[in-house]
Structure formats: C-alpha cells, structure tokens
Motif scaffolding. Structure first.
Motif, PDB file in Angstrom:
ATOM      1  N   SER A  63       0.367  -1.164   0.212  1.00  0.00           N
ATOM      2  CA  SER A  63       0.069   0.056  -0.272  1.00  0.00           C
ATOM      3  C   SER A  63       0.741   1.239  -0.173  1.00  0.00           C
ATOM      4  CB  SER A  63      -1.160  -0.004   1.024  1.00  0.00           C
ATOM      5  OG  SER A  63      -0.569   0.454   2.146  1.00  0.00           O
ATOM      6  N   ILE A  64       0.650   2.034  -0.739  1.00  0.00           N
ATOM      7  CA  ILE A  64       1.553   3.486  -0.648  1.00  0.00           C
ATOM      8  C   ILE A  64      -0.112   4.928  -0.467  1.00  0.00           C
ATOM      9  CG2 ILE A  64       3.239   2.879  -2.429  1.00  0.00           C
ATOM     10  CD1 ILE A  64       1.852   4.445  -4.755  1.00  0.00           C
ATOM     11  N   THR A  65       1.026   5.936   0.388  1.00  0.00           N
ATOM     12  CA  THR A  65       0.104   7.421  -0.138  1.00  0.00           C
ATOM     13  C   THR A  65       0.896   7.868  -0.093  1.00  0.00           C
ATOM     14  OG1 THR A  65       1.343   7.113   2.426  1.00  0.00           O
ATOM     15  CG2 THR A  65      -1.359   6.330   2.326  1.00  0.00           C
ATOM     16  N   LYS A  66       0.739   9.232  -0.243  1.00  0.00           N
ATOM     17  CA  LYS A  66       1.759  10.333  -1.075  1.00  0.00           C
ATOM     18  C   LYS A  66       2.426  10.607   0.197  1.00  0.00           C
ATOM     19  CE  LYS A  66      -0.401  11.911  -4.785  1.00  0.00           C
ATOM     20  NZ  LYS A  66      -0.597  12.628  -5.642  1.00  0.00           N
ATOM     21  N   GLU A  67       3.703  11.222   1.024  1.00  0.00           N
ATOM     22  CA  GLU A  67       4.463  11.857   1.423  1.00  0.00           C
ATOM     23  C   GLU A  67       3.729  12.973   1.500  1.00  0.00           C
ATOM     24  OE1 GLU A  67       8.832  12.050   1.392  1.00  0.00           O
ATOM     25  OE2 GLU A  67       8.252  10.241   0.823  1.00  0.00           O
ATOM     26  N   ALA A 229      -8.312   9.193  -3.588  1.00  0.00           N
ATOM     27  CA  ALA A 229      -8.070   8.259  -2.555  1.00  0.00           C
ATOM     28  C   ALA A 229      -7.109   8.344  -1.661  1.00  0.00           C
ATOM     29  CB  ALA A 229      -7.795   6.499  -3.129  1.00  0.00           C
ATOM     30  N   SER A 230      -6.715   7.648  -1.017  1.00  0.00           N
ATOM     31  CA  SER A 230      -5.513   8.569  -0.226  1.00  0.00           C
ATOM     32  C   SER A 230      -4.834   7.645  -0.415  1.00  0.00           C
ATOM     33  CB  SER A 230      -5.623   8.440   2.117  1.00  0.00           C
ATOM     34  OG  SER A 230      -7.028   9.684   1.769  1.00  0.00           O
ATOM     35  N   ARG A 231      -5.064   5.952  -0.542  1.00  0.00           N
ATOM     36  CA  ARG A 231      -4.490   5.179  -0.309  1.00  0.00           C
ATOM     37  C   ARG A 231      -4.572   4.385  -1.590  1.00  0.00           C
ATOM     38  NH1 ARG A 231      -3.379   1.444   4.745  1.00  0.00           N
ATOM     39  NH2 ARG A 231      -5.273   1.266   5.127  1.00  0.00           N
ATOM     40  N   VAL A 232      -3.289   4.080  -2.457  1.00  0.00           N
ATOM     41  CA  VAL A 232      -2.904   3.242  -4.068  1.00  0.00           C
ATOM     42  C   VAL A 232      -2.740   1.488  -3.254  1.00  0.00           C
ATOM     43  CG1 VAL A 232      -2.454   2.914  -6.367  1.00  0.00           C
ATOM     44  CG2 VAL A 232      -3.718   4.615  -4.396  1.00  0.00           C
ATOM     45  N   TYR A 253       5.946   9.056  -3.792  1.00  0.00           N
ATOM     46  CA  TYR A 253       5.320   8.112  -2.686  1.00  0.00           C
ATOM     47  C   TYR A 253       5.122   7.091  -1.297  1.00  0.00           C
ATOM     48  CZ  TYR A 253       2.517   8.412  -7.132  1.00  0.00           C
ATOM     49  OH  TYR A 253       1.674   9.190  -8.239  1.00  0.00           O
ATOM     50  N   HIS A 254       5.256   7.534  -0.750  1.00  0.00           N
ATOM     51  CA  HIS A 254       5.830   6.827   0.529  1.00  0.00           C
ATOM     52  C   HIS A 254       4.602   5.460   0.972  1.00  0.00           C
ATOM     53  CE1 HIS A 254       6.780   6.281   5.256  1.00  0.00           C
ATOM     54  NE2 HIS A 254       5.416   5.812   5.360  1.00  0.00           N
ATOM     55  N   VAL A 255       5.452   3.863   0.648  1.00  0.00           N
ATOM     56  CA  VAL A 255       5.695   3.164   1.043  1.00  0.00           C
ATOM     57  C   VAL A 255       5.558   2.637   2.554  1.00  0.00           C
ATOM     58  CG1 VAL A 255       8.019   2.041   0.425  1.00  0.00           C
ATOM     59  CG2 VAL A 255       5.805   0.934   0.271  1.00  0.00           C
ATOM     60  N   ASN A 256       5.035   1.539   2.652  1.00  0.00           N
ATOM     61  CA  ASN A 256       4.891   1.307   4.337  1.00  0.00           C
ATOM     62  C   ASN A 256       6.285   0.531   4.196  1.00  0.00           C
ATOM     63  OD1 ASN A 256       4.197  -0.544   6.610  1.00  0.00           O
ATOM     64  ND2 ASN A 256       2.800  -1.338   6.187  1.00  0.00           N
ATOM     65  N   LYS A 257       7.262   0.852   5.706  1.00  0.00           N
ATOM     66  CA  LYS A 257       8.004   0.301   5.663  1.00  0.00           C
ATOM     67  C   LYS A 257       8.638  -1.130   5.775  1.00  0.00           C
ATOM     68  CE  LYS A 257      11.001   4.917   5.442  1.00  0.00           C
ATOM     69  NZ  LYS A 257      10.216   5.038   5.426  1.00  0.00           N
ATOM     70  N   ASP A 258       8.177  -1.156   6.471  1.00  0.00           N
ATOM     71  CA  ASP A 258       7.836  -2.852   6.718  1.00  0.00           C
ATOM     72  C   ASP A 258       7.797  -4.015   5.587  1.00  0.00           C
ATOM     73  OD1 ASP A 258       8.040  -2.866   9.298  1.00  0.00           O
ATOM     74  OD2 ASP A 258       5.947  -3.518   9.527  1.00  0.00           O
ATOM     75  N   LYS A 259       7.315  -3.656   4.602  1.00  0.00           N
ATOM     76  CA  LYS A 259       6.987  -4.759   4.030  1.00  0.00           C
ATOM     77  C   LYS A 259       7.899  -4.309   2.814  1.00  0.00           C
ATOM     78  CE  LYS A 259       2.334  -5.665   4.885  1.00  0.00           C
ATOM     79  NZ  LYS A 259       2.676  -5.988   5.721  1.00  0.00           N
ATOM     80  N   THR A 260       8.583  -2.964   2.548  1.00  0.00           N
ATOM     81  CA  THR A 260       9.620  -3.303   2.078  1.00  0.00           C
ATOM     82  C   THR A 260      11.419  -3.660   2.207  1.00  0.00           C
ATOM     83  OG1 THR A 260       9.342  -0.739   1.341  1.00  0.00           O
ATOM     84  CG2 THR A 260       8.428  -1.911   0.115  1.00  0.00           C
ATOM     85  N   LYS A 261      11.403  -2.933   3.809  1.00  0.00           N
ATOM     86  CA  LYS A 261      12.364  -2.817   4.409  1.00  0.00           C
ATOM     87  C   LYS A 261      13.539  -4.180   3.899  1.00  0.00           C
ATOM     88  CE  LYS A 261      11.331  -5.195   8.669  1.00  0.00           C
ATOM     89  NZ  LYS A 261      11.467  -5.004  10.166  1.00  0.00           N
ATOM     90  N   PHE A 262      12.944  -4.969   3.397  1.00  0.00           N
ATOM     91  CA  PHE A 262      13.883  -6.632   3.166  1.00  0.00           C
ATOM     92  C   PHE A 262      14.621  -6.249   1.960  1.00  0.00           C
ATOM     93  CE2 PHE A 262      11.615  -8.459   6.518  1.00  0.00           C
ATOM     94  CZ  PHE A 262      12.697  -8.862   7.265  1.00  0.00           C
ATOM     95  N   GLY A 263      13.964  -5.425   1.164  1.00  0.00           N
ATOM     96  CA  GLY A 263      13.761  -4.907  -0.718  1.00  0.00           C
ATOM     97  C   GLY A 263      14.870  -4.058  -0.007  1.00  0.00           C
ATOM     98  N   ARG A 264      15.117  -2.840   1.019  1.00  0.00           N
ATOM     99  CA  ARG A 264      16.100  -2.454   0.996  1.00  0.00           C
ATOM    100  C   ARG A 264      17.556  -2.818   1.350  1.00  0.00           C
ATOM    101  NH1 ARG A 264      13.547   2.504   0.158  1.00  0.00           N
ATOM    102  NH2 ARG A 264      11.497   2.338   0.513  1.00  0.00           N
ATOM    103  N   VAL A 265      17.483  -3.927   2.168  1.00  0.00           N
ATOM    104  CA  VAL A 265      18.252  -4.285   3.249  1.00  0.00           C
ATOM    105  C   VAL A 265      18.813  -5.358   2.072  1.00  0.00           C
ATOM    106  CG1 VAL A 265      18.524  -6.309   4.894  1.00  0.00           C
ATOM    107  CG2 VAL A 265      17.438  -4.813   5.523  1.00  0.00           C
ATOM    108  N   LYS A 266      18.591  -5.945   1.322  1.00  0.00           N
ATOM    109  CA  LYS A 266      18.472  -7.030   0.381  1.00  0.00           C
ATOM    110  C   LYS A 266      19.106  -5.679  -1.391  1.00  0.00           C
ATOM    111  CE  LYS A 266      16.442  -9.396  -3.449  1.00  0.00           C
ATOM    112  NZ  LYS A 266      15.256  -9.808  -3.422  1.00  0.00           N
ATOM    113  N   GLN A 267      19.010  -5.214  -0.933  1.00  0.00           N
ATOM    114  CA  GLN A 267      19.490  -3.148  -1.664  1.00  0.00           C
ATOM    115  C   GLN A 267      21.556  -3.063  -1.345  1.00  0.00           C
ATOM    116  OE1 GLN A 267      16.533  -0.639  -2.671  1.00  0.00           O
ATOM    117  NE2 GLN A 267      16.814  -0.468  -4.339  1.00  0.00           N
TER     118      GLN A 267
END
Lengths: 394, 213
Positions: A63-67, A229-232, A253-267
């Motif tokens: 889920s993303i929201t605008k920052e 919509a506030s969220r997409v 766009y702000h993304v739920n960090k929990d869901k992508t933090k592994f992506g960042r760690v992976k990167q």
C-alpha cells in the motif's frame, strides 16, 4: 614427442624469484575465495529475502500513500485517477487500485458484552487485492448485515489496551461471533447496520467492507459520487524491485516500510557483496599479473637454453604446452581449495547462523562451482598464451 | 630426398666471392646417401650456408628446397619437425648447454626422437674417449672434448642429412679418424647424406664429391 616437463626442467630457471610466485599463489587463492564467497553470498541473500513479503499467487501487494511533508501538509495529498493510471502503465506494477474510504461519519459499537464504541473509518478495495476473502464477504442493496474484514494489526492493538479498559481480549476466531452495530451518519439521520467480522487480514491495515456497500453508502450518506483515494494498493511481482522503489521515490510516494525494508536491506547487501566481488576480481587480476611477471622473468632468464632447445628441434608449441602445464596442478590446487573453503563457509553459515533452516541449502550453488571451473580454465589459457607469446619472441 | 640450393646468394657477401663459388648463385643438388665436402676459405660464407640449410638464418636470396618444400616459407613448427626427423647438425661453435652434464646434453637430444638407446650413448662416448666425462659439467670439459660431445649429440636422432661445420677442428688425429668413422657408420645406418664444410680437405672423410664455396 613423449617428453614431459621433467626432461626440460633442468634447462629452465624455475627456482628463481620464488617470492613473487608465492605471493601470486596466495593472491590468487584469496581472490578466488573472495569471488566465490561473494557469488554464494549474493545467491544466499536472494534466497533468504525472497519470501519476506506477504504474497498471493506469486505477487506482492503493497500500500502506498503520498508523502506528507511540512510543505505539502495543507494540500490535497490524495491520488487522482491519472496517478493510478500512470502506476498501472509501469512494467514492474502488475495492477494498482485505489482504496476508497468513507465520506461520511461512521461509528461502531459492540453492544453490552463489550461496552466499547468508537468512530471508525471504512475502506474498500477490489477483492483481488485482499489476502483472505471468504464467500460471505458480499453485500446486496437493502441488506442489513455488512461483512467486515479487519486488520490483524488492529486486533492486536485492541488486545493490548483491552485489559486496561476492562474489556475482554479476543482471538481471531472469536471476533467473528461479535455483533457490531455500525452507525452511518447522513443528512437524513443515522442508519444502523449489523457488522460481522468475517476475516482477519495480515496484508491490509484497515477496516474493509464490500466495495459496492461503500459506494452506495458514500452516495447515500456522503453525497459523493467519486472520491479521490488516500491510499493505493499495488500488485507487483517483486516489491523489492529496485525500479519500483526508484519510481516510488521519484513520485514521492510513501510506502509501508515494513513491506519493503527487506528490499532495501537486500539492495544494500547486494551492493556490498557486488563490491566485494569487484574487489575479488581486482585481486585475481593482480595475482595473475604477478604470476605473469614471474613467468616472463623465468623465460627471460632461461632464454639461451630455450633458444638452444628450439634450435635442437624442440617445438615451440610443445614447449609452451609443457611449461604451461607445469603450473596447472598448482592452479588447480589453489582454485579447488578456495572452492572447498567456500563450501565449508556455506555449510557452517547454514548450520550455525541459520541453525540448519531449510530456506538455505548448506551446499554450494552450482553456479559457484561453474565459476571456479571457469577461473581455472581462464588462468590456464592466460598462462599458455603468455608463455607461447614469450617463446615466439625469443 | 634431395636438398636443392637454387641460386642462393647471401645478402651480405661480396660480388667477387659469389662469382668464383661453385655453390652461390648456382643450382646445386645434395643427394641422400652422398658424402659431400665443401671446402671454403675463411670469409666465404661457409657457416652462413650451414645456417641457411638448417633454417637458422634467412638473410639470403634464392631458394633452399628440401624434397619439394622451400624451407624459406617454413614456420617454427615445421623447422622443429625437420630438425627432429630429417636434418641433424654439428655446429662450429658446438652450441652445448655448459651448465649441464655431458650426459644431459646428449640425453636432451636423444629423448626428442629416440633413434639410439641410452646405452649407445655410453658406447659412443667410450669410442671417442669421453666415457668418464659423462657426469661432468660441459663447461669443465676441454674444447676437444666438447667437440666430441657435439658429434655424439648429432648422432642421437634419425636424419636424412647431417650437416657439419668444421666438426673435427679441435680433435687430434686419432680422434678425427674415430669420429669420421663413427659418423660414416651412423650415416650408413640411416642411408643419409653427409655435408661437411671445412677450410681444407678433411682426411679420413671419404667424400664422393668436393665443392669449393
């Protein structure tokens, strides 16, 4: 010619400049070990961080929201239809859908058993995007009963503060038995519905009602035909795809960090491991250069003897092969040792750091072995060419 | 097998020396089985001719043809084949490995394309009186001894032709005789041709033909 290196060994000054030979061996060993370990680590990281997002049918949902920043907090930071359409066009986004929220006041209470009431927000999203959709999650106009899908996180939060409020704690299964009174406030007064929690969702942090109910309710109570919509919600093959993350970053766009933090760690980890791999290649190149100096020096010092051997009828091609072969064993020992050590590191890592979990194989990936074979062939070919070239120039 | 020297002229040689020569700028054939002596005064290009035939130098005009093949176009690999099977040599400057033993110097040639057994090395060394030098370093041997080593080395391989550049220059009469006999016997075994170049007529070498360079 049935001769071997032994025949001509006495005519070559191989025993000189042993220090540079020794250092080139050590350098090659370290370089190959680093390179093989980096490749194995790269594969391990991919393997370990592959399943860290809630997935459904092979897709990630985020889920993303605008920052919201100090500068834009007064503006309308909701998504327009064009925003959502643009997202859908991106190759790394399989589908995107807006979360519709209630445009009227909604209040929930749980009757006498749980004396608790609260204003709440309702949202709806396409069923495709919800991880748990029971058949009862539908609504027909005129239906008094409204099915609700409740966030597992909210239930957890409720269970945290419930004891302090003298409220009973609830399990995911018992919550379905509670009758919730859903009060919808409109211009013509309040209309009550009976809400039932039909499922708990791990993926969506919201209170979800069927899409057609919320559309009807927004029109009836909020007089809103369409709502930004506030969220997409995004459906994507890989929530950790760097292109996706860059796109979201660019669009602010702000993304739920929990869901992508592994992506960042992976990167980050992949970047570190790639850097290590690059460094390893450099070490290997330096080691091979050092060895080539040793070979050239050896050939230069044995120049007279080699020239005389050729004059006597020794074939330059045969000499190159025999001299190059002399170091195959040393190279093979170094590279195979590095491969075995990489295998040992992988086994120990899987065994001790991950306590033998199945998600990672304790054995080397086949591409690591292939890389070792490639390095061996490469080093033999490079040495052979170098010796042949040096002999031809005598 | 024949070696044809076709209008060969060394690029560095004076015109008058070419005109008086029986080989330079002429068509000459060296036949297998033939014993040929080339008498060449100093400076007439004797060593150059030997080096041209052996493929060590190419600073000449004309053609040197082995059978049907012009060796002027040979690659290093083709020369290696030629030197292993067809052509052997005794250099004027011997070209031995001074830091190796006498035996090693002979063995390195023998193992290339063995024609003789290891024991035959010892036999030949005994004939030429250097049997007890086999384990000594070449650099500790006298020039005469080294010349005998070079002769024995040239006989370790199969050949159709043996070219020799002043092969007996540092040998006493007795050794000259023995060496010439040994060479003729070994050439006969192979039905090979012998080409001996020297400053003057060499006794004990029974030449079929003599050419003046």
């Amino acid at each position: 010619m049935a001769n071997s290196f032994k025949t001509i060994a006495a005519f070559l000054h191989t025993g000189q400049n042993n220090t540079s030979k020794f250092f080139s061996y050590v350098g090659l060993g370290i370089g190959v070990l680093l390179l093989l370990t980096s490749l194995q680590l790269y594969i391990d990281i991919n393997q370990l961080l592959k399943d860290k997002n809630p997935r459904k049918n092979g897709y990630d949902f985020i889920s993303i929201t605008k920052e919201i920043t100090d500068q834009n907090m007064g503006n309308d930071n909701r998504f327009s239809v064009a925003d959502v359409e643009d997202m859908k066009k991106q190759p790394f986004i399989k589908d995107a859908t807006a979360l519709i929220s209630n445009q009227f006041r909604a209040k929930a209470s749980a009757g006498k058993i749980i004396p608790f009431s609260t204003d709440l927000f309702l949202e709806s999203v396409k069923n495709d995007f919800i991880d748990t959709v029971p058949p009862s999650f539908s609504w027909q106009p005129g239906q008094q009963d409204v099915p609700i899908i409740f966030s597992a996180d909210f239930l957890e939060m409720y269970n945290v503060f419930a004891p302090a409020q003298d409220l009973p704690q609830l399990s995911a299964s018992s919550i379905a038995a509670i009758n919730i009174t859903l009060e919808c406030y409109g211009p013509a007064g309040i209309q009550n519905f009976t809400g039932h929690i039909v499922a708990v969702s791990d993926r969506i942090n919201s209170v979800l009602v069927p899409e057609n109910f919320l559309q009807w309710a927004n029109q009836s109570f909020g007089n809103a035909l369409s709502t930004p919509a506030s969220r997409v919600y995004l459906k994507t093959i890989d929530a950790n795809n760097p292109d996706l993350l860059t796109y979201l970053q660019q669009k602010k766009y702000h993304v739920n960090k929990d869901k992508t933090k592994f992506g960042r760690v992976k990167q980050v980890l992949q970047a570190v491991v790639s850097g290590l791999g690059g460094f390893a290649i450099l070490v290997i190149l330096l080691a091979m250069m050092l060895f080539s100096f040793y070979l050239q020096l050896m050939i230069a010092r044995s120049k007279d003897n080699l020239q005389l051997l050729i004059t006597l009828g020794y074939s330059p091609d045969w000499l190159s092969k025999v001299v190059a072969k002399k170091w195959i064993v040393a190279y093979a020992i170094i590279i195979v040792s590095a491969l075995l050590l990489t295998g040992l590191i992988q086994y120990l890592f899987q065994h001790f750091s991950l306590n033998g979990k199945d998600e990672l194989s304790p054995y080397l990936h086949s591409s690591v072995t292939l890389l070792a074979v490639f390095l061996l062939i490469l080093s033999i070919a490079v040495n052979y060419r170098l010796i042949k070239k040096s002999l031809a120039s005598l | 097998m024949t070696i044809n020297i076709v209008n060969v002229i060394p690029v560095f040689l004076e015109k008058e020396k070419i005109e008086t020569s029986a080989i330079w700028n002429k068509r000459v054939a060296f036949n297998k089985g033939e014993k040929l002596q080339i008498i060449a005064p100093s400076g007439s290009g004797k060593t150059s001719l030997i080096h041209f035939i052996y493929g060590m130098r190419k600073d000449y005009q004309g053609e040197i043809v082995f059978g049907e093949k012009n060796i002027g176009t040979f690659s290093a690999e083709q020369f290696a084949q030629l030197r292993q099977n067809t052509l052997s040599i005794i250099f004027q400057d011997l070209k031995l490995f001074p830091e190796q033993t006498v035996f090693k110097n002979l063995e390195i040639k023998r193992t290339l394309h063995p024609f003789q057994s290891e024991s035959q090395i010892v036999e030949m060394a005994a004939k030429l009186g250097i049997e007890n030098k086999l384990n000594r370093l070449v650099k500790t041997c006298s020039y005469g001894e080294q010349q005998r080593i070079a002769i024995i080395r040239a006989l370790q391989q199969p050949f159709d032709f043996l070219v020799m550049d002043e092969p007996f220059s540092h040998l006493d009469e007795n050794n000259r005789k023995i060496a010439a006999e040994l060479i003729e016997v070994e050439a006969a075994k192979r039905k090979a041709g012998l080409i001996l170049a020297d400053l003057k007529r060499v006794e004990y070498f029974n030449a079929d033909r003599i050419l003046h360079l």
